[in-house]
Design an enzyme around this catalytic site. Structure first.
Site: not given
Ligand code: URA
Length: 333
Positions: A197-199, A280, A283
């Site tokens: 998971l992205d930050r 990502h 997004k």
């Protein structure tokens, strides 16, 4: 003080973990989040209070901190069971011979003195043979029983669900020494996150030491669902939602068909269920159509929801949940 909120579905056949529940990430920790964690860090509660192996009382007199008042700056020393576990883990990794009483103590069966008693009583077998001589050495791959019961081994599979907070890196280590999910979950097991998971993405993340299950859950052929709530910079048009649901061309290929629901009250909010896990991906999908994702929260991964966990909390998956995951990816259980 123990800050666990005990949940109703700990792994029921594993007494060692049966007292565990979600743990809050500490406000007092190095990491400071805008998301407002509460509670203090609890370094030793995984072993607190519960029945440990063959004897029902915790090994208080073996605990070097027992009966001592700790200075608030003093780091509590490891409890007996935690030390034992570390020591057992090292022994298993190196397979070096150790005295039988130590092997028994490391597995949580008894103190060394009590283990000696069990040995001389003839209660202990090594590879099917009763051993009554003190000082006999064993290795990690020896099969040891006490009164016919195999002693617990550390090579157990373990499965955590974390409700990941913002500003935490999903990795086992970070080259810039930033906080990772491994700083939240306190365990001696060598776990790793299942996917990324992205930050700044929050929500459901499974961590385990079960490589086979992790590999399959991430493999696109199993079409494992992941449900996200995305907050966009502007309202999502229904025509764009339809395009997304059919698949949009990204630089690494057309995305798989997915489910897209525009929130009826707030059309900037989108509930998106994807069946693949590219980097990502959410997004990039929205960016392709001219939207920016302001917030991203994964509510469900492979049918496992974080709905009863606060941010920064984690819990063990129940046996039923683990079996469901295995069923999804055709692993026998
Ligand atoms: N898609 C993203 O863009 N980010 C995530 O963290 C997960 C899916």
């Amino acid at each position: 003080m123990n800050n666990y909120k005990k949940k109703s579905n700990p792994i029921s056949d594993n007494r060692e973990y049966s007292q565990r529940g979600p743990r809050k990430f500490s406000k007092s920790d190095k990491f400071k989040s805008k998301e407002g964690f509460s509670g203090s860090d609890n370094k030793s509660s995984s072993q607190s209070g519960g029945k440990t192996g063959y004897f029902s009382k915790p090994f208080r007199k073996d605990n070097p901190t027992f009966g001592k008042k700790l200075d608030s700056n003093e780091k509590p020393r490891l409890r007996h069971r935690e030390k034992s576990k570390e020591s057992q883990e090292k022994r298993i990794l190196s397979n070096e011979p150790v005295r039988l009483n130590k092997a028994l103590a490391d597995s949580g069966v008894a103190s060394r003195r009590k283990a000696d008693e069990l040995i001389t009583q003839g209660a202990v077998k090594v590879n099917g043979k009763v051993v009554t001589t003190l000082g006999v050495k064993v290795q990690a791959d020896d099969f040891i029983t006490v009164y016919g019961n195999p002693i617990p081994k550390i090579d157990k599979k373990i499965y955590f669900l974390l409700n990941k907070p913002k500003d935490i890196i999903v990795s086992t280590e970070d080259e810039k020494d930033r906080k990772t999910v491994m700083d939240i979950i306190k365990t001696n097991f060598r776990i790793f996150p299942v996917g990324r998971l992205d930050r700044n993405t929050t929500g459901a993340l499974i961590l385990t030491n079960d490589g086979e299950l992790a590999h399959r859950l991430l493999h696109p052929s199993y079409q494992i669902p992941r449900t996200y709530i995305a907050l966009l910079d502007k309202e999502l048009k229904q025509t764009d939602a339809d395009l997304i649901s059919k698949g949009v061309p990204l630089e690494d290929g057309i995305t798989s068909p997915c489910e897209v629901v525009i929130h009826p009250v707030n059309p900037r909010k989108v509930i998106l269920t994807l069946f693949e896990g590219r980097n990502h991906e959410v997004k990039r999908i929205f960016m392709h159509l001219g939207y920016n994702v302001r917030q991203l929260d994964r509510k469900v991964f492979a049918g496992i929801s974080v709905q009863r966990l606060e941010r920064g909390e984690y819990r063990l998956l129940s046996k039923k949940e683990v079996n469901l995951l295995k069923k999804m990816v055709n692993i026998d259980f």
